[in-house]
Design a protein around this motif. Structure first.
Motif: not given
Length: 201
Positions: A71-78, A162-166
């Motif tokens: 849970p400490h990690d975040k992943r870029l999601a395009m 546009e960009a998201w974080l998972l």
């Protein structure tokens, strides 16, 4: 969930005389529980495609570093184009010269539950949560289980995509980041290399 026409952008990018990817159909195919699929895609760059069934299509994101359990990690999601529901069954090689050419395996799949709420704690439709840029959900897959969030942090404007974080929420629980070279399909048990070799033969 309601049916929808096969996404136009998805069909525009593909020559179905040359690719084994599903054409999709109008409506149908949706069950009571929405589904998700995580596909490892060895294309120009190897990445993970994360797809959630929403209103009769698969809303899709390319995740360069893949999913994770921390849970400490975040992943870029395009975000990528919506895919037809039938794509959740696709595993194989996309022909050279076609959009997304390369090999695909189904790394994980299962159902998911909407956990998105408004400011009063009342559940809101998942599509509405995504449109607002912040959606919560619980995955129930073979490898990925637990609570996750998708958050849009950049609107697509001014030449920027546009960009998201998972993000994994709560306690660490299963999955981890797959090694694409060793990862095996949840459907067939095959690796990317085995799928590519079998189809080439």
């Amino acid at each position: 969930m309601t049916g929808a026409d096969t996404p136009a952008e998805y069909r525009r990018k593909r020559d179905f005389r040359r690719t084994r990817e599903p054409r999709g159909r109008s409506g149908g195919g949706a069950g009571d529980e929405p589904r998700f699929v995580v596909q490892i895609h060895e294309a120009t760059t190897t990445h993970v495609d994360f797809r959630l069934e929403v209103d009769g299509v698969l809303r899709s994101w390319s995740v360069p570093k893949g999913p994770f359990g921390d849970p400490h990690d975040k992943r870029l999601a395009m975000p990528t184009e919506d895919h037809p529901l039938e794509y959740r069954d696709f595993e194989g090689t996309i022909a050279e010269g076609e959009y997304g050419a390369g090999t695909v395996i189904i790394w994980d799949e299962g159902g998911y539950r909407n956990r998105s709420t408004d400011e009063h704690g009342h559940e809101i439709p998942f599509a509405r949560a995504l449109d607002a840029g912040h959606a919560f959900f619980r995955l129930d897959g073979h490898k990925l289980r637990g609570d996750w969030a998708l958050t849009r942090f950049r609107e697509g404007s001014g030449g920027e995509r546009e960009a998201w974080l998972l993000v994994r929420r709560g306690h660490r629980a299963g999955g981890g980041t797959p090694d694409p070279r060793r990862a095996r399909s949840a459907r067939s048990g095959r690796t990317l290399g085995q799928v590519a070799a079998e189809e080439a033969a």
